[in-house]
Design a protein around this motif. Structure first.
Motif, mmCIF file in Angstrom:
data_model
loop_
_atom_site.group_PDB
_atom_site.id
_atom_site.type_symbol
_atom_site.label_atom_id
_atom_site.label_comp_id
_atom_site.label_asym_id
_atom_site.label_seq_id
_atom_site.Cartn_x
_atom_site.Cartn_y
_atom_site.Cartn_z
ATOM 1 N N LYS A 141 0.825 -1.202 0.000
ATOM 2 C CA LYS A 141 0.000 0.000 0.000
ATOM 3 C C LYS A 141 0.862 1.256 0.000
ATOM 4 O O LYS A 141 0.569 2.225 -0.714
ATOM 5 C CB LYS A 141 -0.912 -0.016 1.228
ATOM 6 N N ALA A 142 1.935 1.229 0.789
ATOM 7 C CA ALA A 142 2.833 2.389 0.840
ATOM 8 C C ALA A 142 3.562 2.576 -0.486
ATOM 9 O O ALA A 142 3.783 3.707 -0.936
ATOM 10 C CB ALA A 142 3.842 2.209 1.973
ATOM 11 N N LYS A 143 3.918 1.447 -1.130
ATOM 12 C CA LYS A 143 4.577 1.545 -2.438
ATOM 13 C C LYS A 143 3.646 2.170 -3.472
ATOM 14 O O LYS A 143 4.068 3.008 -4.280
ATOM 15 C CB LYS A 143 5.019 0.160 -2.904
ATOM 16 N N LYS A 144 2.388 1.769 -3.403
ATOM 17 C CA LYS A 144 1.426 2.329 -4.350
ATOM 18 C C LYS A 144 1.202 3.809 -4.079
ATOM 19 O O LYS A 144 1.093 4.625 -4.990
ATOM 20 C CB LYS A 144 0.120 1.563 -4.265
ATOM 21 N N TRP A 145 1.115 4.148 -2.801
ATOM 22 C CA TRP A 145 0.923 5.558 -2.427
ATOM 23 C C TRP A 145 2.138 6.394 -2.833
ATOM 24 O O TRP A 145 1.993 7.541 -3.232
ATOM 25 C CB TRP A 145 0.691 5.639 -0.922
ATOM 26 N N GLY A 146 3.330 5.808 -2.719
ATOM 27 C CA GLY A 146 4.545 6.527 -3.078
ATOM 28 C C GLY A 146 4.923 6.423 -4.547
ATOM 29 O O GLY A 146 5.877 7.059 -4.997
ATOM 30 N N GLY A 147 4.196 5.584 -5.304
ATOM 31 C CA GLY A 147 4.459 5.480 -6.739
ATOM 32 C C GLY A 147 5.626 4.578 -7.086
ATOM 33 O O GLY A 147 6.192 4.702 -8.166
ATOM 34 N N SER A 148 5.999 3.679 -6.180
ATOM 35 C CA SER A 148 7.137 2.808 -6.451
ATOM 36 C C SER A 148 6.747 1.338 -6.523
ATOM 37 O O SER A 148 7.580 0.461 -6.427
ATOM 38 C CB SER A 148 8.194 2.977 -5.353
ATOM 39 N N SER A 149 5.460 1.056 -6.690
ATOM 40 C CA SER A 149 5.003 -0.338 -6.678
ATOM 41 C C SER A 149 5.428 -1.106 -7.925
ATOM 42 O O SER A 149 5.424 -2.335 -7.930
ATOM 43 C CB SER A 149 3.478 -0.380 -6.554
ATOM 44 N N ASP A 150 5.756 -0.396 -9.011
ATOM 45 C CA ASP A 150 6.116 -1.089 -10.248
ATOM 46 C C ASP A 150 7.608 -1.421 -10.324
ATOM 47 O O ASP A 150 8.065 -1.986 -11.309
ATOM 48 C CB ASP A 150 5.731 -0.232 -11.466
ATOM 49 N N ASN A 151 8.365 -1.078 -9.307
ATOM 50 C CA ASN A 151 9.792 -1.389 -9.306
ATOM 51 C C ASN A 151 9.989 -2.861 -8.919
ATOM 52 O O ASN A 151 10.037 -3.202 -7.738
ATOM 53 C CB ASN A 151 10.552 -0.482 -8.320
ATOM 54 N N LYS A 152 10.050 -3.714 -9.917
ATOM 55 C CA LYS A 152 10.169 -5.146 -9.663
ATOM 56 C C LYS A 152 11.557 -5.523 -9.157
ATOM 57 O O LYS A 152 11.707 -6.396 -8.334
ATOM 58 C CB LYS A 152 9.851 -5.921 -10.937
ATOM 59 N N MET A 153 12.576 -4.879 -9.684
ATOM 60 C CA MET A 153 13.936 -5.273 -9.328
ATOM 61 C C MET A 153 14.870 -4.084 -9.462
ATOM 62 O O MET A 153 14.753 -3.289 -10.394
ATOM 63 C CB MET A 153 14.424 -6.402 -10.248
ATOM 64 N N ASP A 154 15.781 -3.952 -8.513
ATOM 65 C CA ASP A 154 16.783 -2.890 -8.572
ATOM 66 C C ASP A 154 17.996 -3.376 -9.348
ATOM 67 O O ASP A 154 18.519 -4.474 -9.088
ATOM 68 C CB ASP A 154 17.214 -2.481 -7.163
ATOM 69 N N ILE A 155 18.457 -2.585 -10.295
ATOM 70 C CA ILE A 155 19.688 -2.871 -11.042
ATOM 71 C C ILE A 155 20.608 -1.671 -10.848
ATOM 72 O O ILE A 155 20.312 -0.577 -11.330
ATOM 73 C CB ILE A 155 19.424 -3.103 -12.539
#
Length: 429
Positions: A141-155
């Motif tokens: 929920k926090a990721k969606k609120w912050g707009g970072s929910s689509d970050n599947k993987m960090d490179i």
């Protein structure tokens, strides 16, 4: 008066070897015949010896051919047995050149690397990693609120001078997040066979996907060392350009595969090249959502690094050497010289060797009379010479030359331009 002197009749001509020769005196004829017979016998003996030598050579040649045949047959037999043994383990002959088995480490259990928040890591780097870790630890929920929910993987793309500890920082990140760690070193993927390098890269990524899917409840950090070896731009037609292009495509395909299939994987790549100096392919760099510089150690890091690398020198730790002003001044000298983590480690280890050599012949009871002094570090510094970072141009960024701006007003003209302007009848307005 009749002459009483009698003359011997002339000797008849003698034939030698079917040749007609001039007649010779009768008393020399038999000697010459014996001589000729002896010569013929010597020739016959030489021919016999020559035939013996050739016969012996023929026998030796046959023995050599037989030995070579047996050796070749033995090697072939061992090769067949080896391939059967390889096949018994679940591989084929080609797998020996195209398969990569990665080594997995758990630094959370071993504690073999320093903590990410220790003084050995720069503050800017600690802050950058903290932001990434905090964003990964948010709820959905926090990721969606912050707009970072689509970050599947960090490179991540870690760049910096050689020896600043980029791979070590990746291990620190793995320890901080409690992740399993594995490292792909590109030199280990190289091969003289065509397409083998790209096949090895694909095999390594398949290994990661398989491991990550088996351990979905565990975070995984994958470090790709010296990523610039496959990410650099190579002009078409240059030697090796085709193989580099195939390897680069294999890496990018592997990253996409991890991004789509593995949410528990973080990829950290290392490079000596600045991302904007034009050497690393900018199209390939779009895959990286974090480009972080690992700087040279600062005034806070250098004393901590020296102390860490010299912790096995009892004379320095027991005597509180690291709190002296001499030690602090030496650390400032290293900071001013631009020495990297790797160079600082070499200096610390070399100083320990120099100090140890001075203890030769000293009794154990007298060891405390020989404390560690700053001169050992100074001597080690002289042996290692100038810092490599001063001559390292890999981090330089090519900057375009600023084009001169055209003057817009009379006041922006220089004195010569103003003179010409007035001569042509121009006005100051």
């Amino acid at each position: 008066m009749v002459n009483s002197i009698q003359f011997k009749s002339n000797a008849t001509a003698v034939s030698y070897n079917n040749r007609r020769t001039a007649p010779m005196p009768a008393n020399n004829g038999m000697d010459d015949v014996f001589m000729l017979q002896e010569m013929e016998m010597q020739k016959a003996q030489k021919k016999e010896k020559s035939r013996d030598r050739w016969n012996k050579a023929g026998v030796m040649a046959q023995i050599g051919i037989a030995a070579a045949f047996l050796t070749t047959a033995g090697i072939a037999l061992l090769g067949v047995l080896g391939l059967k043994k390889l096949g018994a383990k679940g591989g084929s002959a080609a797998d020996a050149y195209t398969t990569v088995k990665l080594k997995w480490e758990d630094f959370a259990k071993e504690k073999s690397v320093a903590a990410l928040d220790s003084k050995t890591t720069s503050k800017t780097l600690r802050d950058a990693f903290k932001k990434i870790i905090d964003s990964r630890g948010l709820s959905e929920k926090a990721k969606k609120w912050g707009g970072s929910s689509d970050n599947k993987m960090d490179i991540m793309y870690l760049y910096g001078h050689g020896g600043v500890g980029k791979t070590y920082v990746a291990k620190q990140y793995a320890q901080e997040t409690g992740s399993l760690f594995t490292c792909i070193k590109y030199p280990d993927l190289g091969s003289p066979y065509k397409d083998a390098a790209s096949m090895k890269i694909s095999s390594a990524f398949d290994n990661i996907v398989e491991h990550a899917n088996k351990m979905k409840d565990r975070k995984i950090v994958v470090c790709i060392d010296e990523i610039d070896a496959v990410m650099r731009k190579v002009p078409d037609g240059q030697h090796g350009a085709e193989e580099v292009a195939k390897s680069r495509a294999a890496v990018l395909t592997g990253l996409d595969k991890l991004r789509d299939k593995c949410k528990n994987v973080t990829v950290i790549t290392t490079s000596n090249y600045h991302p904007k100096n034009g050497i690393v392919d900018p199209i390939a760099l779009r895959r990286f959502n974090n480009k972080i510089e690992v700087p040279l150690p600062d005034k806070e890091q250098i004393p901590a690094l020296l102390e860490m690398y010299m912790k096995d020198i009892g004379a320095a730790t027991e005597a509180k050497f690291f709190k002296t002003n001499e030690f602090k001044n030496f650390a400032k000298k290293l900071e001013k010289g631009g020495y990297s983590n790797g160079e600082i480690e070499l200096i610390a280890k070399e100083a320990g060797k120099i100090f140890s050599s001075s203890l030769k012949g000293v009794a154990d009871a007298d060891l405390k009379r020989h404390p560690f002094k700053i001169k050992y570090l100074e001597e080690a510094l002289k042996m290692n010479g100038e810092a490599a970072s001063k001559t390292n141009k890999l981090m330089d960024v090519k900057k375009a030359k600023a084009e001169p701006k055209a003057p817009k007003t009379y006041d922006e003209l220089n004195w010569f331009q103003k003179l010409i302007y007035r001569a042509l009848g121009g006005r100051k307005e």
